[in-house]
Design a protein around this motif. Sequence first.
Motif, PDB file in Angstrom:
ATOM      1  N   ILE A 157       1.833 -11.732  -9.541  1.00 38.22           N
ATOM      2  CA  ILE A 157       2.165 -10.402  -9.031  1.00 38.22           C
ATOM      3  C   ILE A 157       3.679 -10.245  -8.925  1.00 38.22           C
ATOM      4  CG2 ILE A 157       2.053  -8.951  -6.955  1.00 38.22           C
ATOM      5  CD1 ILE A 157      -0.760 -10.096  -6.471  1.00 38.22           C
ATOM      6  N   VAL A 158       4.185  -9.068  -9.329  1.00 41.39           N
ATOM      7  CA  VAL A 158       5.608  -8.778  -9.173  1.00 41.39           C
ATOM      8  C   VAL A 158       5.865  -7.610  -8.217  1.00 41.39           C
ATOM      9  CG1 VAL A 158       6.304  -9.748 -11.382  1.00 41.39           C
ATOM     10  CG2 VAL A 158       5.623  -7.351 -11.258  1.00 41.39           C
ATOM     11  N   SER A 159       4.837  -6.823  -7.917  1.00 41.37           N
ATOM     12  CA  SER A 159       4.993  -5.768  -6.909  1.00 41.37           C
ATOM     13  C   SER A 159       3.630  -5.360  -6.383  1.00 41.37           C
ATOM     14  CB  SER A 159       5.752  -4.552  -7.447  1.00 41.37           C
ATOM     15  OG  SER A 159       4.985  -3.867  -8.408  1.00 41.37           O
ATOM     16  N   ILE A 160       3.622  -4.867  -5.144  1.00 42.77           N
ATOM     17  CA  ILE A 160       2.403  -4.396  -4.490  1.00 42.77           C
ATOM     18  C   ILE A 160       2.703  -3.059  -3.831  1.00 42.77           C
ATOM     19  CG2 ILE A 160       0.594  -4.885  -2.794  1.00 42.77           C
ATOM     20  CD1 ILE A 160       1.425  -7.851  -2.953  1.00 42.77           C
ATOM     21  N   GLY A 161       1.804  -2.118  -4.008  1.00 41.66           N
ATOM     22  CA  GLY A 161       1.908  -0.835  -3.320  1.00 41.66           C
ATOM     23  C   GLY A 161       0.568  -0.495  -2.693  1.00 41.66           C
ATOM     24  N   ALA A 162       0.595   0.094  -1.521  1.00 44.17           N
ATOM     25  CA  ALA A 162      -0.653   0.456  -0.845  1.00 44.17           C
ATOM     26  C   ALA A 162      -0.413   1.658   0.055  1.00 44.17           C
ATOM     27  CB  ALA A 162      -1.195  -0.714  -0.023  1.00 44.17           C
ATOM     28  N   VAL A 163      -1.456   2.483   0.183  1.00 41.14           N
ATOM     29  CA  VAL A 163      -1.416   3.632   1.086  1.00 41.14           C
ATOM     30  C   VAL A 163      -2.690   3.645   1.917  1.00 41.14           C
ATOM     31  CG1 VAL A 163       0.063   5.018  -0.411  1.00 41.14           C
ATOM     32  CG2 VAL A 163      -2.415   5.182  -0.641  1.00 41.14           C
ATOM     33  N   ARG A 164      -2.632   4.318   3.042  1.00 40.90           N
ATOM     34  CA  ARG A 164      -3.766   4.402   3.956  1.00 40.90           C
ATOM     35  C   ARG A 164      -4.506   5.725   3.766  1.00 40.90           C
ATOM     36  NH1 ARG A 164      -4.293   0.430   5.684  1.00 40.90           N
ATOM     37  NH2 ARG A 164      -2.999   0.098   7.514  1.00 40.90           N
ATOM     38  N   VAL A 165      -5.828   5.629   3.747  1.00 41.93           N
ATOM     39  CA  VAL A 165      -6.691   6.799   3.734  1.00 41.93           C
ATOM     40  C   VAL A 165      -7.593   6.737   4.960  1.00 41.93           C
ATOM     41  CG1 VAL A 165      -8.621   7.931   2.558  1.00 41.93           C
ATOM     42  CG2 VAL A 165      -6.639   7.146   1.234  1.00 41.93           C
ATOM     43  N   ARG A 166      -7.581   7.818   5.731  1.00 45.13           N
ATOM     44  CA  ARG A 166      -8.415   7.906   6.936  1.00 45.13           C
ATOM     45  C   ARG A 166      -9.005   9.312   6.987  1.00 45.13           C
ATOM     46  NH1 ARG A 166      -4.809   6.550  10.268  1.00 45.13           N
ATOM     47  NH2 ARG A 166      -5.313   4.344  10.546  1.00 45.13           N
ATOM     48  N   GLY A 167     -10.315   9.421   7.279  1.00 48.01           N
ATOM     49  CA  GLY A 167     -10.943  10.733   7.261  1.00 48.01           C
ATOM     50  C   GLY A 167     -10.911  11.367   5.886  1.00 48.01           C
ATOM     51  N   LEU A 168     -10.949  10.522   4.842  1.00 48.42           N
ATOM     52  CA  LEU A 168     -10.833  10.966   3.449  1.00 48.42           C
ATOM     53  C   LEU A 168      -9.593  11.830   3.241  1.00 48.42           C
ATOM     54  CD1 LEU A 168     -14.503  11.606   2.250  1.00 48.42           C
ATOM     55  CD2 LEU A 168     -13.040   9.598   1.917  1.00 48.42           C
ATOM     56  N   ALA A 169      -8.488  11.395   3.841  1.00 48.74           N
ATOM     57  CA  ALA A 169      -7.193  12.046   3.646  1.00 48.74           C
ATOM     58  C   ALA A 169      -6.115  10.968   3.683  1.00 48.74           C
ATOM     59  CB  ALA A 169      -6.930  13.085   4.729  1.00 48.74           C
ATOM     60  N   ILE A 170      -5.097  11.146   2.858  1.00 48.19           N
ATOM     61  CA  ILE A 170      -3.981  10.201   2.856  1.00 48.19           C
ATOM     62  C   ILE A 170      -3.192  10.362   4.148  1.00 48.19           C
ATOM     63  CG2 ILE A 170      -1.822   9.585   1.700  1.00 48.19           C
ATOM     64  CD1 ILE A 170      -3.131  10.557  -0.909  1.00 48.19           C
ATOM     65  N   VAL A 171      -2.862   9.249   4.784  1.00 45.96           N
ATOM     66  CA  VAL A 171      -2.127   9.275   6.047  1.00 45.96           C
ATOM     67  C   VAL A 171      -0.632   9.196   5.751  1.00 45.96           C
ATOM     68  CG1 VAL A 171      -1.789   8.179   8.285  1.00 45.96           C
ATOM     69  CG2 VAL A 171      -4.051   8.102   7.185  1.00 45.96           C
ATOM     70  N   PRO A 172       0.139  10.260   6.003  1.00 43.71           N
ATOM     71  CA  PRO A 172       1.577  10.227   5.738  1.00 43.71           C
ATOM     72  C   PRO A 172       2.256   9.126   6.551  1.00 43.71           C
ATOM     73  CG  PRO A 172       0.826  12.479   6.147  1.00 43.71           C
ATOM     74  CD  PRO A 172      -0.306  11.573   6.523  1.00 43.71           C
ATOM     75  N   GLY A 173       3.153   8.410   5.921  1.00 43.37           N
ATOM     76  CA  GLY A 173       3.933   7.401   6.621  1.00 43.37           C
ATOM     77  C   GLY A 173       3.279   6.039   6.705  1.00 43.37           C
ATOM     78  N   GLU A 174       1.997   5.926   6.371  1.00 43.38           N
ATOM     79  CA  GLU A 174       1.329   4.627   6.404  1.00 43.38           C
ATOM     80  C   GLU A 174       1.213   4.092   4.981  1.00 43.38           C
ATOM     81  OE1 GLU A 174      -2.113   3.922   8.782  1.00 43.38           O
ATOM     82  OE2 GLU A 174      -1.578   5.465  10.247  1.00 43.38           O
ATOM     83  N   SER A 175       2.225   3.340   4.584  1.00 45.54           N
ATOM     84  CA  SER A 175       2.251   2.804   3.234  1.00 45.54           C
ATOM     85  C   SER A 175       2.862   1.410   3.246  1.00 45.54           C
ATOM     86  CB  SER A 175       3.037   3.714   2.287  1.00 45.54           C
ATOM     87  OG  SER A 175       4.387   3.809   2.704  1.00 45.54           O
ATOM     88  N   PHE A 176       2.671   0.715   2.148  1.00 45.61           N
ATOM     89  CA  PHE A 176       3.179  -0.653   1.988  1.00 45.61           C
ATOM     90  C   PHE A 176       3.710  -0.759   0.574  1.00 45.61           C
ATOM     91  CE2 PHE A 176       2.750  -5.056   0.687  1.00 45.61           C
ATOM     92  CZ  PHE A 176       3.154  -5.774   1.791  1.00 45.61           C
ATOM     93  N   SER A 177       4.945  -1.222   0.438  1.00 44.67           N
ATOM     94  CA  SER A 177       5.544  -1.340  -0.884  1.00 44.67           C
ATOM     95  C   SER A 177       6.532  -2.500  -0.878  1.00 44.67           C
ATOM     96  CB  SER A 177       6.263  -0.041  -1.271  1.00 44.67           C
ATOM     97  OG  SER A 177       6.841  -0.151  -2.561  1.00 44.67           O
ATOM     98  N   VAL A 178       6.372  -3.410  -1.836  1.00 43.92           N
ATOM     99  CA  VAL A 178       7.249  -4.577  -1.860  1.00 43.92           C
ATOM    100  C   VAL A 178       7.337  -5.135  -3.272  1.00 43.92           C
ATOM    101  CG1 VAL A 178       5.386  -6.222  -1.337  1.00 43.92           C
ATOM    102  CG2 VAL A 178       7.732  -6.794  -0.720  1.00 43.92           C
ATOM    103  N   LEU A 179       8.525  -5.597  -3.639  1.00 43.95           N
ATOM    104  CA  LEU A 179       8.712  -6.377  -4.858  1.00 43.95           C
ATOM    105  C   LEU A 179       8.455  -7.841  -4.537  1.00 43.95           C
ATOM    106  CD1 LEU A 179      11.947  -4.788  -6.383  1.00 43.95           C
ATOM    107  CD2 LEU A 179       9.596  -4.477  -7.171  1.00 43.95           C
TER     108      LEU A 179
END
Length: 244
Positions: A63-85
């Motif tokens: 792996i060289v990078s990972i990205g992730a976002v949060r979904v709650r109530g079948l909606a994307i949650v602004p500000g809840e994300s993960f991103s790293v090289l």
Amino acid sequence: MNLFDLKSLCARLRPGPGKTNLPLLEENNRLCRALDQTRPLEDYVYTVLDTELTGLSARREEIVSIGAVRVRGLAIVPGESFSVLVRPSIPLPKTSTLIHRITPEAIAQAPPLAEVLPELIEFCKGTLIVGHHVGLDMSFLNRACRKNHGQPLANPCLDTMRMAMLWREKRTPSHYEQFNLSISYVLTDLAHEFDLPRFTAHEALGDALQTAYLFIYLAKKIAGNRPLTLRELFRAGQSWRWYM
């Protein structure tokens, strides 16, 4: 592997009798083993993730990078994300850089995956994991979890590629559709087909966002006008007759 099959997937990923050296991982796996599949899809918390790799071999590449976002109530949650090289232990091939635009210089000072894992596990803790062809992402992540912490992640997974196949069958239940060579399950093609917002392809966080929009769209379409439980989606995936 049919990644709607939550029971068999959990069985494959369930930690063995050995102890993990990371209490956070044990807590995550305990929460996932206790998952109630009878609740509607909107009741769950999801981590939609994507990884960019040095190549496609689960045995040799990293792996060289990972990205992730949060979904709650079948909606994307602004500000809840993960991103790293991530700095791999092997050289970064030029062909890999051409795909995801990550250069050796960009990852020279990045942390190795072993240092990233605890933060990622914390972000994913107790959630369902969603990805496009998610089995590939999980094979890399679980190989690292086993190597560094003795156990894989037990989070049940949902594959948006499989969900797209299920939705296509529900819309056009024709046996001959499986022979239609114009059908594509590439993430960007599905986003275009369903008129979803577009994000930068082959960039981990961008692909995670793209997958999140696709997941929400498909979950609502498959459910229709009634609540759909996780178990019902699991059973629909079991009965689906086209496998890749």
